[in-house]
Design an enzyme around this catalytic site. Structure first.
Site, PDB file in Angstrom:
ATOM      1  N   LEU A  54       0.821  -1.222   0.000  1.00  0.00           N
ATOM      2  CA  LEU A  54       0.000   0.000   0.000  1.00  0.00           C
ATOM      3  C   LEU A  54       0.852   1.268   0.000  1.00  0.00           C
ATOM      4  O   LEU A  54       0.335   2.371  -0.148  1.00  0.00           O
ATOM      5  CB  LEU A  54      -0.954   0.003   1.195  1.00  0.00           C
ATOM      6  CG  LEU A  54      -2.018  -1.121   1.184  1.00  0.00           C
ATOM      7  CD1 LEU A  54      -2.951  -0.991   2.378  1.00  0.00           C
ATOM      8  CD2 LEU A  54      -2.823  -1.116  -0.110  1.00  0.00           C
ATOM      9  N   HIS A 106       9.637 -14.077   0.814  1.00  0.00           N
ATOM     10  CA  HIS A 106       9.887 -13.744  -0.602  1.00  0.00           C
ATOM     11  C   HIS A 106      11.163 -14.506  -0.950  1.00  0.00           C
ATOM     12  O   HIS A 106      12.250 -14.103  -0.561  1.00  0.00           O
ATOM     13  CB  HIS A 106      10.071 -12.225  -0.686  1.00  0.00           C
ATOM     14  CG  HIS A 106      10.662 -11.712  -1.967  1.00  0.00           C
ATOM     15  ND1 HIS A 106      10.038 -10.779  -2.746  1.00  0.00           N
ATOM     16  CD2 HIS A 106      11.845 -11.952  -2.579  1.00  0.00           C
ATOM     17  CE1 HIS A 106      10.792 -10.484  -3.788  1.00  0.00           C
ATOM     18  NE2 HIS A 106      11.897 -11.180  -3.709  1.00  0.00           N
ATOM     19  N   ASP A 137       0.122  -9.590  -4.951  1.00  0.00           N
ATOM     20  CA  ASP A 137       1.394  -8.855  -4.877  1.00  0.00           C
ATOM     21  C   ASP A 137       1.232  -7.482  -5.538  1.00  0.00           C
ATOM     22  O   ASP A 137       2.111  -7.013  -6.263  1.00  0.00           O
ATOM     23  CB  ASP A 137       2.544  -9.646  -5.511  1.00  0.00           C
ATOM     24  CG  ASP A 137       3.912  -9.090  -5.110  1.00  0.00           C
ATOM     25  OD1 ASP A 137       3.968  -8.191  -4.239  1.00  0.00           O
ATOM     26  OD2 ASP A 137       4.935  -9.553  -5.675  1.00  0.00           O
ATOM     27  N   HIS A 195       3.466   1.381  -8.877  1.00  0.00           N
ATOM     28  CA  HIS A 195       4.601   2.271  -9.170  1.00  0.00           C
ATOM     29  C   HIS A 195       4.109   3.399 -10.058  1.00  0.00           C
ATOM     30  O   HIS A 195       3.242   3.186 -10.910  1.00  0.00           O
ATOM     31  CB  HIS A 195       5.733   1.526  -9.886  1.00  0.00           C
ATOM     32  CG  HIS A 195       6.439   0.527  -9.024  1.00  0.00           C
ATOM     33  ND1 HIS A 195       7.197   0.885  -7.942  1.00  0.00           N
ATOM     34  CD2 HIS A 195       6.471  -0.829  -9.084  1.00  0.00           C
ATOM     35  CE1 HIS A 195       7.679  -0.201  -7.372  1.00  0.00           C
ATOM     36  NE2 HIS A 195       7.256  -1.255  -8.037  1.00  0.00           N
ATOM     37  N   PHE A 201      10.562  -3.285 -10.047  1.00  0.00           N
ATOM     38  CA  PHE A 201       9.788  -4.511 -10.199  1.00  0.00           C
ATOM     39  C   PHE A 201       8.367  -4.287  -9.700  1.00  0.00           C
ATOM     40  O   PHE A 201       8.159  -3.574  -8.712  1.00  0.00           O
ATOM     41  CB  PHE A 201      10.408  -5.627  -9.348  1.00  0.00           C
ATOM     42  CG  PHE A 201      11.750  -6.109  -9.835  1.00  0.00           C
ATOM     43  CD1 PHE A 201      11.838  -7.013 -10.883  1.00  0.00           C
ATOM     44  CD2 PHE A 201      12.924  -5.686  -9.217  1.00  0.00           C
ATOM     45  CE1 PHE A 201      13.074  -7.486 -11.311  1.00  0.00           C
ATOM     46  CE2 PHE A 201      14.168  -6.160  -9.645  1.00  0.00           C
ATOM     47  CZ  PHE A 201      14.242  -7.057 -10.693  1.00  0.00           C
ATOM     48  N   GLY A 202       7.408  -4.928 -10.313  1.00  0.00           N
ATOM     49  CA  GLY A 202       6.074  -4.984  -9.717  1.00  0.00           C
ATOM     50  C   GLY A 202       4.979  -4.411 -10.585  1.00  0.00           C
ATOM     51  O   GLY A 202       5.209  -3.511 -11.395  1.00  0.00           O
TER      52      GLY A 202
HETATM   53 ZN   LIG Z   1       8.092 -10.219  -2.894  1.00  0.00          ZN
HETATM   54 ZN   LIG Z   2       5.393  -8.268  -2.558  1.00  0.00          ZN
END
Ligand SMILES: [Zn+2]
Ligand SMILES: [Zn+2]
Lengths: 314, 180, 436
Positions: free
Chosen positions: C64, C180, C306, C310, C324-325
């Site tokens: 968040l 992770h 997940d 961004h 990442f993400g």
């Molecule tokens: Zn992760």
């Molecule tokens: Zn994560």
């Protein structure tokens, strides 16, 4: 010739992956004519007069930048060199912002060298100028592969059916990727050789035989292409020492003797003598390393010209 | 698509032009032909052969590719851009009288490009322009020294010169325009 | 306030219910469940035709970003995205700035979530102070402040010894350790799954082995300590093998898979879209197929997003420089329904287990069933809704998704938290009538 002369007009050159065999043939044929320009008393033609080309180099590369610059000048383009140290990138400006600022100068083409794979793809989505990839990370270096192919064709008269051995740091090499794509498209029998630590996964699917045996790669080869070993690779434990690398994978006169008698030796430069290649080989009669440099200008002239093109008949 | 010059006529025309060349150039020792790719080249060769028969002097023949000197690169978004091919002038043009040979003289832009290209190879004593067909509609102040045939045309028409070396037949035809 | 929800198909696998059923909500709790309930003074609300009433979905893995990176997401925007995506609760990872490694941060998160008043927010505390992998964080205090699990997500639990201690110590508080999994030395500076596509594109590789090794490590340590380990965002087939073997040995290991890892492969790298850059990376088809198989056969316990927002500017850079993400809260339900339920890979009941029952059980939080007395956290699914993913309509502050423009069958009709309607999908015919 099935590719028309306008096949590349207005396109980006991001990689060999985007080119058909016919288009590669068109570039190589055009480069032959361009090579003749260098033999004239006035080595300059007005083909790109009024065009602006920006050489945007985020990595130092005297060789490639100079080659592009000579090519641009021989075609009468206006050129602008921007090297990383003198530009605002050091102040943290993004690649896209830098290029959008340059676009305000209305360049027709941007020759881009960048450490990130895919940097040219990123720019091609936001730029009006055509992007010529002069090396992006570990991805592609299309004009290097084109000049290599030109040099091979000049010496061997063809590409199809030749055994080409590419030896060195395959993992980190954009020259390797572009060359495998190009040579396999043109029907050559490509062998890639390195210690297993320096072989990218799935390289066979790009169109190369993969081996860790230099002897197997070189045996009967028409072309032996050595790739640079970067000295800092030792720190990643890719191989224990330069000495050992040379002993196991270096190109020595004894190993060259396994190739065909008329085999040629190539290297995209800059060379590490005594690491990937022995001086006797680099300077030997089969070496075409300096031809590669000469041909680089002609091939880059062809690329610049064809990308800029699109005129109609008189 | 009317043929305005057949093979016989073309042979006679070229022979006549060769005579004119010989008459106008007292000494042929310093004369050289340069044909503009593509169809200027066989015409230059044929003229050189005629001149050798008439005067006994074998003038050299060079090939000029003017693609890199054209002024219309990317001026139009569509249409064919000719392949760039080698220029091959295996002699020095310095101090020579150059007979620049092309098939059709039209706007004059090709000749302008050819002149630019030629002077990059040296400093000829003189350049004379030889064309098989002059179809008019000049856009530049250029005039041919030797013309095989003056051919009034409409701008919409195109003049096709076909040569046996390239096209398997010798003829000149007018295509397109209102007749089509 | 008394509401009677009628006309729906109730899917409540924890109670073995899958069929037409009414549901009475009194004071935010489920009061009564059964067919043909009488109104008895309750406000009657009919659910839209063809929708499914199920226990509220719980996304046990979201970021968040608040405190510290509010330009990407805030707790308020994150929970708005959650309810729009059908989630009545989310568990948020501690890699904020500062890291949620002490009660003050946890309390701030809880307070912000209460202000927002949309989805429930369960904070996940850090395993180690600053998630630096050196000293254990004060897990007891974190638990007391409201944390439901611990994790150093964004990074692995750094060493085997720290993982051992965390498993041992967290078990005192009944908290699982969520890991992770990636061996940092094998990971190197990789940016994409090590395979053909990364090779071709010249992207540095993240080998599947980096994940598999640490999954194996964690399972061995869970066996040693008796602690509960939960494998975050499992993506490699070798990891699945290890989880299956661990479960067969009776080890307390659970695992989650993200929608992008069951829907996409590394082929999507072509073109260098930074919205396909995430960690773990999109892997090859054999891995994707294995994740689907694990989801179907029960080896995978949870689907979690997940959700990693961004800012556009951060993603609009060279591939290797992009963070990442991807965001996931508002695309998870359509992807589960379209890619897993409609093709018949899993039943709706199984989907509810993966998205509600099991996350509630693993985190030890309320929800996961609609038994009498449970909070009335309810998601109403519209399995036949034709949806086109439009990032411009996201409630999330960020739009970093590779699914933009995808046409998917299935969506959310409404989201009810504690008996209060928090979201109604205007695209679902009749959903407006649910508002009360
Ligand atoms: Zn992760
Ligand atoms: Zn994560």
């Amino acid at each position: 010739m099935t590719a028309t002369a306008t096949a590349l007009a207005g396109r980006h050159l991001l990689g060999i992956a985007d080119l058909t065999a016919d288009e590669i043939g068109l570039i190589l044929d055009t480069a032959e004519a361009m090579k003749e320009v260098a033999e004239r008393p006035i080595k300059k033609v007005p083909a790109l007069r009024g065009k602006t080309v920006i050489n945007l180099f985020y990595e130092p590369s005297t060789r490639t930048r100079t080659s592009f610059e000579v090519a641009e000048k021989r075609l009468s383009a206006d050129t602008l060199n921007i090297a990383v140290a003198t530009s605002s990138v050091v102040k943290g400006e993004t690649l896209i912002d830098t290029v959008l600022n340059l676009e305000a100068m209305h360049p027709d083409m941007i020759v881009l060298r960048h450490a990130s794979s895919g940097a040219g793809h990123l720019l091609s989505k936001v730029c009006r100028a055509r992007i010529i990839n002069a090396g992006d990370g570990m991805h592609e270096h299309p004009t290097q592969a084109l000049l290599d192919a030109f040099t091979i064709r000049e010496r061997k008269g063809r590409l199809a059916g030749l055994k080409v051995a590419i030896i060195g740091d395959l993992l980190h090499s954009r020259v390797l990727r572009s060359n495998v794509l190009l040579l396999s498209k043109m029907g050559a029998d490509v062998w890639a050789c390195a210690p297993p630590t320096l072989i990218p996964r799935g390289l066979e699917r790009l169109g190369a035989h993969v081996t860790t045996s230099v002897d197997e790669a070189v045996r009967g080869a028409d072309v032996v292409m050595m790739l640079r070993i970067q000295l800092e690779r030792m720190e990643g434990n890719f191989f224990p020492s330069l000495r050992e690398y040379f002993n196991v994978f270096g190109m020595t006169p004894e190993r060259v003797a396994l190739a065909r008698e008329d085999a040629i030796i190539m290297h995209p430069g800059p060379m590490n003598r005594g690491v990937e290649i022995a001086s006797e080989v680099a300077d030997g009669p089969r070496s075409v390393i300096l031809d590669q440099v000469t041909n680089g200008v002609a091939v880059r002239m062809a690329v610049l010209y064809l990308l800029a093109g699109g005129g109609d008949g008189d | 698509m009317p043929v305005v010059m057949d093979g016989d006529r073309m042979a006679r025309t070229l022979a006549r032009m060769a005579h004119e060349i010989v008459e106008r150039n007292r000494s042929l020792e310093d004369v050289a032909f340069v044909g503009v790719r593509t169809r200027g080249v066989p015409i230059a060769r044929r003229l050189a052969e005629h001149v050798e028969k008439i005067a006994g002097v074998a003038a050299p023949v060079g090939i000029l590719d003017i693609t890199l000197y054209r002024d219309d690169l990317s001026r139009h978004a569509v249409g064919p851009q000719p392949l760039v091919r080698r220029t091959d002038i295996p002699f020095s043009i310095d101090g020579r009288r150059i007979l620049l040979v092309d098939d059709v003289l039209y706007t004059g832009r090709t000749v302008r490009a050819a002149l630019d290209a030629l002077v990059d190879f040296g400093r000829p004593r003189a350049i004379q322009l030889v064309v098989l067909v002059d179809r008019g509609h000049r856009e530049l102040p250029i005039k041919a020294d030797y013309v095989g045939k003056n051919l009034p045309t409409a701008p919409a028409e195109s003049v096709q010169v076909r040569l046996s070396e390239i096209d398997g037949v010798d003829e000149v035809a007018i295509e397109g325009g209102e007749a089509a | 306030m008394e509401i009677l929800l009628t006309g729906g198909r109730l899917v409540d696998p924890a109670n073995g219910i899958d069929g037409p059923c009414d549901l009475r909500i009194v004071d935010g709790l489920v009061a009564e469940v059964g067919e043909g309930l009488a109104a008895r003074g309750a406000t009657v609300r009919e659910v839209p035709a063809g929708t499914i009433v199920c226990p509220g979905l719980i996304d046990m893995h979201v970021h968040l970003r608040e405190p510290g990176q509010e330009h990407k997401e805030t707790i308020a925007s994150g929970v708005a995205a959650a309810v729009a995506g059908g989630f009545t609760a989310v568990a948020c990872m501690p890699n904020t700035e500062p890291v949620n490694d002490h009660a003050g941060i946890t309390q701030l998160i809880v307070a912000r979530a209460q202000e927002a008043g949309l989805a429930r927010v369960y904070p996940i505390g850090a395993v180690s102070r600053g998630s630096k992998g050196e000293l254990l964080a004060e897990l007891g205090e974190l638990k007391a402040a409201g944390c439901v699990a611990v994790s150093d997500d964004g990074r692995p639990v750094a060493t085997a010894l720290l993982m051992r201690r965390a498993l041992e110590y967290a078990s005192v508080f009944g908290m699982p350790v969520i890991d992770h999994c990636e061996d940092p030395t094998l990971k190197g500076d990789g940016v994409a799954h090590e395979g053909f596509h990364a090779s071709r594109l010249g992207l540095r590789g993240l080998p599947a082995a980096a994940e598999e090794i640490m999954v194996e490590r964690d399972i061995v340590l869970a066996g040693l300590t008796g602690g509960a380990v939960h494998i975050a965002h499992m993506s490699a087939r070798g990891s699945l093998r290890a989880v299956r073997a661990g479960k067969a040995r009776g080890i307390r290991v659970t695992a989650e898979v993200t929608p992008h890892h069951f829907a996409l492969t590394d082929e999507r790298l072509e073109g260098y879209d930074t919205n396909v850059k995430m960690n773990p990376p999109l892997r090859e088809e054999a891995d994707r197929a294995a994740m689907v198989e694990g989801i179907a056969d029960g080896s995978v316990d949870v689907i979690a997003t997940d959700h990693a927002p961004h800012h556009y500017d951060e993603k609009n850079v060279e591939f290797d420089r992009a963070p990442f993400g991807i965001v996931g809260l508002e695309t998870a339900v359509p992807l589960v329904l379209d890619r897993l339920v409609h093709p018949g890979t899993i039943t709706l009941a199984r989907a509810v287990e993966l998205l509600s029952v099991n996350p509630a059980r693993i985190l030890g939080v309320a929800g996961g069933s609609l038994s009498a007395g449970a909070p009335a956290d309810i998601t109403i699914l519209a399995p036949d809704l034709e949806t086109t993913v439009d990032p411009a309509r996201f409630r999330s502050k960020s739009r970093n998704t590779p699914f933009g423009g995808w046409r998917l069958k299935g969506g959310v009709a409404a989201t009810i938290v504690g008996g209060v309607v928090k979201y109604v999908n205007p695209d679902v015919v009749g959903a407006d009538a649910l508002k009360w």
